[in-house]
Design a protein around this motif. Structure first.
Motif, PDB file in Angstrom:
ATOM      1  N   GLY A  46     -37.544 -23.325 -32.668  1.00  0.00           N
ATOM      2  CA  GLY A  46     -38.859 -23.495 -32.051  1.00  0.00           C
ATOM      3  C   GLY A  46     -38.985 -24.830 -31.344  1.00  0.00           C
ATOM      4  N   PRO A  47     -40.202 -25.221 -31.021  1.00  0.00           N
ATOM      5  CA  PRO A  47     -40.408 -26.507 -30.361  1.00  0.00           C
ATOM      6  C   PRO A  47     -40.146 -27.690 -31.287  1.00  0.00           C
ATOM      7  N   GLY A  48     -40.040 -27.426 -32.563  1.00  0.00           N
ATOM      8  CA  GLY A  48     -39.715 -28.446 -33.550  1.00  0.00           C
ATOM      9  C   GLY A  48     -38.801 -27.833 -34.589  1.00  0.00           C
ATOM     10  N   THR A  49     -38.575 -28.557 -35.664  1.00  0.00           N
ATOM     11  CA  THR A  49     -37.738 -28.090 -36.753  1.00  0.00           C
ATOM     12  C   THR A  49     -38.611 -27.869 -37.977  1.00  0.00           C
ATOM     13  N   VAL A  50     -38.408 -26.759 -38.652  1.00  0.00           N
ATOM     14  CA  VAL A  50     -39.178 -26.426 -39.842  1.00  0.00           C
ATOM     15  C   VAL A  50     -38.209 -26.245 -41.005  1.00  0.00           C
ATOM     16  N   ALA A  51     -38.501 -26.905 -42.124  1.00  0.00           N
ATOM     17  CA  ALA A  51     -37.717 -26.751 -43.352  1.00  0.00           C
ATOM     18  C   ALA A  51     -38.601 -26.060 -44.384  1.00  0.00           C
ATOM     19  N   ARG A  52     -38.089 -24.971 -44.950  1.00  0.00           N
ATOM     20  CA  ARG A  52     -38.859 -24.176 -45.907  1.00  0.00           C
ATOM     21  C   ARG A  52     -38.225 -24.204 -47.285  1.00  0.00           C
ATOM     22  N   CYS A  53     -39.043 -23.926 -48.289  1.00  0.00           N
ATOM     23  CA  CYS A  53     -38.593 -23.834 -49.671  1.00  0.00           C
ATOM     24  C   CYS A  53     -37.706 -22.609 -49.841  1.00  0.00           C
TER      25      CYS A  53
END
Length: 85
Positions: A46-53
């Motif tokens: 995406g436009p950024g980075t996402v870190a999920r559990c």
């Protein structure tokens, strides 16, 4: 795009914190899962980075960059424990 693990964040996090952050400990604010950054499920498409559990898929951290400035939201993490070195 397939998710990556938290090691995908190693370079940028080292640039920001001047240490290996893949061993940073955390506790998920939603399910209580504990782990280290290297175990997070990371999406970079995406436009950024996402870190999920890994336990419940709650967003632990969001990282965006614009005009050379980084913004980090770690509101999904409780009790972050920075690595010693």
């Amino acid at each position: 795009m397939e998710p990556l693990d938290g090691n995908a964040l190693a370079g940028v996090m080292h640039d920001l914190f001047a240490r290996d952050m893949t061993t940073m400990g955390y506790k998920c604010t939603s399910c209580g899962h504990t782990g280290v950054m290297a175990e997070m499920v990371v999406y970079m498409s995406g436009p950024g980075t996402v870190a999920r559990c890994r336990g419940c898929e709650t967003i632990l951290m969001m990282l965006t960059e614009r005009r050379g400035m980084y913004c980090i939201d770690m509101s999904g993490m409780a009790q972050p424990v920075l690595p010693l070195a």
